[in-house]
Design a protein around this motif. Structure first.
Motif, PDB file in Angstrom:
ATOM      1  N   MET A  80      31.175  51.009  34.716  1.00 58.56           N
ATOM      2  CA  MET A  80      32.552  50.915  35.180  1.00 58.56           C
ATOM      3  C   MET A  80      32.694  51.333  36.645  1.00 58.56           C
ATOM      4  SD  MET A  80      33.843  49.452  32.707  1.00 58.56           S
ATOM      5  CE  MET A  80      35.447  49.311  33.508  1.00 58.56           C
ATOM      6  N   SER A  81      31.795  52.199  37.130  1.00 57.29           N
ATOM      7  CA  SER A  81      31.809  52.522  38.560  1.00 57.29           C
ATOM      8  C   SER A  81      31.423  51.307  39.381  1.00 57.29           C
ATOM      9  CB  SER A  81      30.846  53.680  38.858  1.00 57.29           C
ATOM     10  OG  SER A  81      31.342  54.904  38.340  1.00 57.29           O
ATOM     11  N   SER A  82      30.507  50.479  38.848  1.00 51.00           N
ATOM     12  CA  SER A  82      30.115  49.266  39.563  1.00 51.00           C
ATOM     13  C   SER A  82      31.215  48.216  39.532  1.00 51.00           C
ATOM     14  CB  SER A  82      28.830  48.689  38.959  1.00 51.00           C
ATOM     15  OG  SER A  82      29.050  48.133  37.685  1.00 51.00           O
ATOM     16  N   ILE A  83      32.120  48.329  38.566  1.00 52.32           N
ATOM     17  CA  ILE A  83      33.202  47.346  38.436  1.00 52.32           C
ATOM     18  C   ILE A  83      34.442  47.763  39.213  1.00 52.32           C
ATOM     19  CG2 ILE A  83      34.861  46.372  36.772  1.00 52.32           C
ATOM     20  CD1 ILE A  83      32.549  46.245  34.764  1.00 52.32           C
ATOM     21  N   CYS A  84      34.850  49.021  39.085  1.00 53.10           N
ATOM     22  CA  CYS A  84      36.118  49.410  39.712  1.00 53.10           C
ATOM     23  C   CYS A  84      35.997  50.567  40.698  1.00 53.10           C
ATOM     24  CB  CYS A  84      37.160  49.743  38.637  1.00 53.10           C
ATOM     25  SG  CYS A  84      36.708  51.052  37.505  1.00 53.10           S
ATOM     26  N   GLY A  85      34.790  51.056  40.956  1.00 51.26           N
ATOM     27  CA  GLY A  85      34.625  52.118  41.943  1.00 51.26           C
ATOM     28  C   GLY A  85      34.198  53.440  41.318  1.00 51.26           C
TER      29      GLY A  85
ATOM     30  N   ILE B  14      40.494  45.187  41.434  1.00 47.40           N
ATOM     31  CA  ILE B  14      40.581  44.415  42.678  1.00 47.40           C
ATOM     32  C   ILE B  14      40.171  45.323  43.839  1.00 47.40           C
ATOM     33  CG2 ILE B  14      42.045  43.017  44.158  1.00 47.40           C
ATOM     34  CD1 ILE B  14      43.969  42.663  41.848  1.00 47.40           C
ATOM     35  N   PRO B  15      39.146  44.950  44.610  1.00 45.09           N
ATOM     36  CA  PRO B  15      38.748  45.769  45.760  1.00 45.09           C
ATOM     37  C   PRO B  15      39.891  45.959  46.746  1.00 45.09           C
ATOM     38  CG  PRO B  15      37.046  44.160  45.263  1.00 45.09           C
ATOM     39  CD  PRO B  15      38.242  43.802  44.421  1.00 45.09           C
ATOM     40  N   GLU B  16      39.958  47.139  47.327  1.00 38.74           N
ATOM     41  CA  GLU B  16      41.011  47.456  48.289  1.00 38.74           C
ATOM     42  C   GLU B  16      41.010  46.466  49.458  1.00 38.74           C
ATOM     43  OE1 GLU B  16      42.545  51.704  49.737  1.00 38.74           O
ATOM     44  OE2 GLU B  16      40.603  51.193  50.589  1.00 38.74           O
ATOM     45  N   ARG B  17      39.816  46.110  49.948  1.00 38.95           N
ATOM     46  CA  ARG B  17      39.725  45.187  51.073  1.00 38.95           C
ATOM     47  C   ARG B  17      40.307  43.822  50.718  1.00 38.95           C
ATOM     48  NH1 ARG B  17      40.511  44.594  55.885  1.00 38.95           N
ATOM     49  NH2 ARG B  17      39.692  46.716  55.996  1.00 38.95           N
TER      50      ARG B  17
ATOM     51  N   ILE C 135      39.384  60.471  39.104  1.00 36.45           N
ATOM     52  CA  ILE C 135      39.308  59.491  40.189  1.00 36.45           C
ATOM     53  C   ILE C 135      39.726  60.149  41.495  1.00 36.45           C
ATOM     54  CG2 ILE C 135      40.201  57.284  41.009  1.00 36.45           C
ATOM     55  CD1 ILE C 135      41.105  56.961  37.933  1.00 36.45           C
ATOM     56  N   SER C 136      38.968  59.870  42.562  1.00 38.67           N
ATOM     57  CA  SER C 136      39.401  60.343  43.878  1.00 38.67           C
ATOM     58  C   SER C 136      39.110  59.348  44.985  1.00 38.67           C
ATOM     59  CB  SER C 136      38.722  61.683  44.223  1.00 38.67           C
ATOM     60  OG  SER C 136      37.314  61.527  44.251  1.00 38.67           O
ATOM     61  N   ASN C 137      38.157  58.434  44.776  1.00 37.55           N
ATOM     62  CA  ASN C 137      37.766  57.547  45.864  1.00 37.55           C
ATOM     63  C   ASN C 137      37.289  56.205  45.311  1.00 37.55           C
ATOM     64  OD1 ASN C 137      37.303  56.860  48.554  1.00 37.55           O
ATOM     65  ND2 ASN C 137      35.160  57.479  48.443  1.00 37.55           N
ATOM     66  N   LEU C 138      38.190  55.482  44.664  1.00 37.86           N
ATOM     67  CA  LEU C 138      37.806  54.241  44.000  1.00 37.86           C
ATOM     68  C   LEU C 138      37.428  53.123  44.968  1.00 37.86           C
ATOM     69  CD1 LEU C 138      40.257  53.587  41.014  1.00 37.86           C
ATOM     70  CD2 LEU C 138      37.826  54.115  40.916  1.00 37.86           C
ATOM     71  N   LYS C 139      38.147  52.986  46.080  1.00 42.20           N
ATOM     72  CA  LYS C 139      38.025  51.841  46.982  1.00 42.20           C
ATOM     73  C   LYS C 139      38.413  50.527  46.289  1.00 42.20           C
ATOM     74  CE  LYS C 139      36.667  54.213  50.516  1.00 42.20           C
ATOM     75  NZ  LYS C 139      37.620  54.492  51.612  1.00 42.20           N
ATOM     76  N   SER C 140      39.193  50.656  45.227  1.00 43.29           N
ATOM     77  CA  SER C 140      39.680  49.471  44.527  1.00 43.29           C
ATOM     78  C   SER C 140      40.926  49.875  43.752  1.00 43.29           C
ATOM     79  CB  SER C 140      38.615  48.909  43.579  1.00 43.29           C
ATOM     80  OG  SER C 140      38.358  49.830  42.539  1.00 43.29           O
ATOM     81  N   TYR C 141      41.571  48.891  43.132  1.00 45.93           N
ATOM     82  CA  TYR C 141      42.728  49.133  42.285  1.00 45.93           C
ATOM     83  C   TYR C 141      42.322  48.823  40.854  1.00 45.93           C
ATOM     84  CZ  TYR C 141      45.165  49.188  46.718  1.00 45.93           C
ATOM     85  OH  TYR C 141      45.552  49.503  47.994  1.00 45.93           O
ATOM     86  N   SER C 142      42.502  49.793  39.974  1.00 45.03           N
ATOM     87  CA  SER C 142      42.199  49.601  38.561  1.00 45.03           C
ATOM     88  C   SER C 142      43.521  49.401  37.823  1.00 45.03           C
ATOM     89  CB  SER C 142      41.453  50.823  38.006  1.00 45.03           C
ATOM     90  OG  SER C 142      41.175  50.654  36.633  1.00 45.03           O
TER      91      SER C 142
END
Length: 327
Positions: A23-28, A125-128, A69-76
């Motif tokens: 799940m870290s590889s999927i959403c951060g 969805i990745p933040e970028r 969670i503290s630093n996902l770099k994406s939206y879950s």
């Protein structure tokens, strides 16, 4: 972190470490806590789309778990099909059930508690990717991260209900889509639709600007400058030429361009060029054949070292790293 390509994703494990890594590889990156570390009944069934790296699927853990969670770099983004989950954020609790989804933004430390009985839809969805689509909508660079209202109330918002219905229908038809020749070409339009629909239907810190798009009437000369930049983006453009085309003073051009597009004309040009290069490098059908240095020159960057640094400042990685991710 595991690297996932455009593919069918189907996993089952009883190990919490496996579930956390996947799940870290999927959403951060996040921390999975549970008293049943080797006794989960973890299932994930989904798909990773190609261009914007959106992952969509159904997930259950089969045990009570907490995700810190503290630093996902994406939206879950998730919606229980059964059971419930609770988000703790800034001292507030947000409950989620089949009538109310949740959005975990990459904003600050927060905890998501998922009940043993919870099976849910999830979109990551990745933040970028969010920022690129939002920038296209607003026709300006995006500097501040998008922060969504964490609650997605389907009963009060028919568009949110329609958004989730679309996601669920897509996943139900996943076997047919995976067998479709040319899915990579289709997925870019679908991913853009998913992100735009989310931005326009779910309250966020850019909602006021988005809602005002239909009422925005920038002066004709401002639009003419923007259109000129886009039409002549491969050519040498200087501020003196733009002032002459605008027919106003430099200070007035800068002031009103900043008002409508959030930046200066020349910075708009630079960021537009960078975004077009990013799109090319994330298109696997194109980037295998492209030379990064040639691409930079074609888009008006004559100093490769400066280009590489500006690209990294904009996207958080070097151009070669973007290219290699999509080979």
């Amino acid at each position: 972190m595991t690297s996932l390509s455009h593919a069918d994703l189907k996993h089952h494990s009883r190990k919490a470490d496996f579930a956390q890594t996947l799940m870290s590889s999927i959403c951060g990156d996040h921390q999975l806590d549970t008293s049943c570390r080797n006794e989960l009944d973890f299932h994930y069934d989904g798909i990773r789309l190609f261009h914007k790296r959106i992952a969509m699927g159904t997930i259950c853990y089969g045990a009570n778990v907490a995700i810190n969670i503290s630093n996902l770099k994406s939206y879950s983004i998730s919606l229980p099909l059964q059971g419930k989950q609770t988000l703790n954020l800034r001292g507030e609790q947000y409950s989620s059930n089949p009538n109310k989804g949740l959005i975990v933004s990459n904003a600050e430390m927060q905890s998501l508690f998922i009940d043993k009985s919870c099976t849910k839809l999830q979109v990551a969805i990745p933040e970028r990717s969010i920022q690129i689509v939002l920038s296209d909508l607003l026709k300006k660079p995006i500097h501040d991260p998008v922060i969504f209202n964490p609650e997605m109330c389907m009963e009060n918002n028919q568009f949110i209900a329609a958004w989730w219905n679309n996601v669920q229908n897509f996943l139900q038809l996943k076997p047919q889509y995976l067998g479709l020749h040319g899915l990579e070409m289709l997925s870019e339009d679908y991913e853009n639709f998913i992100i735009k629909a989310l931005l326009l239907s779910q309250e966020n810190n850019y909602s006021y600007e988005l809602n005002g798009l239909s009422n925005a009437h920038e002066p004709l000369y401002i639009r003419r400058i923007r259109d000129f930049i886009i039409e002549h983006v491969h050519e040498d453009i200087d501020i003196e030429s733009l002032i002459q085309i605008a027919g106003v003073s430099k200070s007035k051009l800068y002031e009103e361009f900043q008002q409508y597009y959030g930046t200066s004309p020349m910075l708009y040009l630079r960021k537009y060029r960078l975004q077009q290069i990013y799109k090319i490098l994330t298109n696997a059908g194109v980037n295998r054949k492209v030379s990064i240095s040639q691409l930079a020159y074609e888009w008006g960057f004559n100093h490769l070292g400066r280009f590489s640094q500006e690209y990294k400042d904009e996207f958080g990685e070097k151009p070669s790293e973007t290219k290699n991710r999509f080979l």
